[in-house]
Design a protein around this motif. Structure first.
Motif, PDB file in Angstrom:
ATOM      1  N   ALA A 120       0.852  -1.183   0.000  1.00  0.00           N
ATOM      2  CA  ALA A 120       0.000   0.000   0.000  1.00  0.00           C
ATOM      3  C   ALA A 120       0.888   1.233   0.000  1.00  0.00           C
ATOM      4  O   ALA A 120       2.094   1.166   0.284  1.00  0.00           O
ATOM      5  N   ALA A 121       0.286   2.379  -0.324  1.00  0.00           N
ATOM      6  CA  ALA A 121       0.982   3.658  -0.239  1.00  0.00           C
ATOM      7  C   ALA A 121       0.069   4.643   0.473  1.00  0.00           C
ATOM      8  O   ALA A 121      -1.133   4.681   0.213  1.00  0.00           O
ATOM      9  N   VAL A 122       0.653   5.427   1.366  1.00  0.00           N
ATOM     10  CA  VAL A 122      -0.089   6.482   2.059  1.00  0.00           C
ATOM     11  C   VAL A 122       0.556   7.809   1.690  1.00  0.00           C
ATOM     12  O   VAL A 122       1.731   8.042   1.992  1.00  0.00           O
ATOM     13  N   ALA A 123      -0.205   8.671   1.014  1.00  0.00           N
ATOM     14  CA  ALA A 123       0.262  10.016   0.656  1.00  0.00           C
ATOM     15  C   ALA A 123      -0.139  10.969   1.777  1.00  0.00           C
ATOM     16  O   ALA A 123      -1.307  11.043   2.157  1.00  0.00           O
ATOM     17  N   VAL A 192       5.107  10.346   0.540  1.00  0.00           N
ATOM     18  CA  VAL A 192       4.444   9.102   0.151  1.00  0.00           C
ATOM     19  C   VAL A 192       5.136   7.950   0.864  1.00  0.00           C
ATOM     20  O   VAL A 192       6.268   7.585   0.548  1.00  0.00           O
ATOM     21  N   HIS A 193       4.443   7.405   1.868  1.00  0.00           N
ATOM     22  CA  HIS A 193       4.941   6.241   2.596  1.00  0.00           C
ATOM     23  C   HIS A 193       4.566   4.989   1.796  1.00  0.00           C
ATOM     24  O   HIS A 193       3.393   4.806   1.456  1.00  0.00           O
ATOM     25  N   VAL A 194       5.528   4.152   1.495  1.00  0.00           N
ATOM     26  CA  VAL A 194       5.268   2.963   0.691  1.00  0.00           C
ATOM     27  C   VAL A 194       5.544   1.703   1.501  1.00  0.00           C
ATOM     28  O   VAL A 194       6.650   1.519   2.029  1.00  0.00           O
ATOM     29  N   ALA A 195       4.526   0.867   1.610  1.00  0.00           N
ATOM     30  CA  ALA A 195       4.682  -0.469   2.183  1.00  0.00           C
ATOM     31  C   ALA A 195       4.669  -1.442   1.014  1.00  0.00           C
ATOM     32  O   ALA A 195       3.613  -1.814   0.509  1.00  0.00           O
TER      33      ALA A 195
END
Length: 384
Positions: A120-123, A192-195
């Motif tokens: 997932a990505a959290v902007a 943008v945090h990327v998991a």
């Protein structure tokens, strides 16, 4: 944020408000990268670290204040002061820019799904108009969900596009966005945090060195596969730290498995009938690291055979052989450290020299988007 994803996922599921302090800028030497967070809940429970201990106490108090007062997000700057050795700051000499905000999971309903361990990505808006700061948006597979602040307007769509692009690379980044009336009128800075899925380590050759390397690779966060054509040696019992053990001809397995620029290919068989077809294919694939075990005599013979089957000099330049750094390794465990150290150095474009012989910052970045395996940073000049 992703450094404390497990706890935040639980707090979001429990609708537990918390204060989130996130590193949004790093200059000079600092211990942890952009995107690293600390969170504090209403009971005073704290998780995470943003400085390795230097400024945690001050950040904790700021989190408690924001959580208690239900105020607007705050920015805090921490540096090193020669004038006051006892002031709160970074003893390593760097500077941190930190965003502290209150997070009510009911206002960010998508966060729980984004933090559940799937890709997932959290902007996360960290700079821009005051009413936008702290807003978040999550990309989950082929869909995206935004806070009410963002909605489904052009700004939300532009953020979703950038977050989707970062998710494909598997790398966290701080990116500029906006200034275009048609796509995103607001000028924003978006973290943008990327998991992403774990990077792959493909180990070919079911030997003792492979068992030690599988353990080291898994420790570093790789999804480890051990492959060998000999079923008597390629068993799960012999490689308990591998995520999978495959009985197949190495070249055939590599030809049918998914790889990307984060993949490390480690050839430990030093048997020409396996090595040459395998390396010929690997050197034509967009993998991040290719190393092959063997003596210098084996290496010279290997290069000759690879040239005979059409491998170019440019392709051969990608081959790390003999595999590993010169650490004087002898045991399988020492050899595994030698190999993984080279993989880290190669991915970071570092010299592999002792730090005492290298000048400048310990950790180096770039002026544009800095990419790293796993969690990265962006728009940062240097990190320690």
């Amino acid at each position: 944020m992703l450094n404390i994803a497990d706890t935040l996922h639980r707090w979001c599921r429990e609708d537990r408000p918390f204060a989130l302090a996130t590193v949004v800028g790093v200059t000079g030497s600092a211990p942890l990268p952009v995107g690293t967070s600390v969170a504090v809940d209403e009971d005073g429970t704290a998780v995470g670290s943003i400085s390795g201990g230097c400024v945690e106490g001050e950040v904790y108090e700021l989190c408690r204040e924001v959580l208690r007062d239900r105020g607007a997000p705050q920015r805090a700057w921490f540096g090193y002061s020669d004038d006051d050795a006892f002031a709160v700051g970074l003893t390593c000499g760097g500077e941190l820019d930190v965003l502290i905000q209150r997070v009510d999971p009911r206002d960010h309903p998508h966060l729980a799904d984004a933090l559940d361990g799937r890709p997932a990505a959290v902007a996360h808006v960290v700079d821009g108009p005051e009413e936008w700061i702290g807003a978040t948006l999550s990309v989950l597979g082929d869909r995206w969900i935004a806070d009410r602040t963002l909605g489904d307007g052009p700004t939300g769509r532009a953020m979703a596009d950038r977050a989707t692009a970062q998710l494909r690379t598997g790398r966290t980044a701080l990116v500029p966005l906006g200034g275009d009336a048609d796509t995103c009128p607001e000028t924003l800075s978006v973290l943008v945090h990327v998991a992403a899925t774990r990077p792959r380590m493909l180990i070919f050759g079911a030997v003792d060195f492979a068992a030690a390397l599988a353990r080291a690779g898994r420790f570093l966060g790789y999804r480890v596969t051990v492959c060998d054509a000999r079923p008597v040696f390629a068993t799960a019992e012999r490689f308990p730290h591998a995520d999978e053990v495959v009985v197949d001809w190495p070249r055939r397995y590599l030809a049918q498995t998914a790889v990307d620029t984060r993949t490390a290919v480690c050839v430990l068989t030093h048997d020409a009938k396996f090595d040459i077809p395998l390396l010929r294919l690997a050197l034509d694939l967009p993998v991040g690291y290719i190393g092959a075990m063997g003596s210098r005599r084996t290496h010279a013979e290997r290069l000759l055979r690879l040239r005979e089957v059409g491998v170019t000099q440019e392709q051969l330049a990608r081959l790390r052989s003999p595999i590993g750094l010169d650490l004087g390794a002898r045991t399988p465990e020492e050899t595994a450290i030698s190999i993984t150290a080279e993989i880290i150095a190669h991915a970071s474009r570092a010299s592999g020299l002792p730090l005492v012989r290298v000048s400048g910052p310990i950790h180096r970045g770039s002026g544009a988007v800095l990419e790293t395996a796993g969690h990265g940073t962006g728009m940062v000049s240097e990190t320690c």
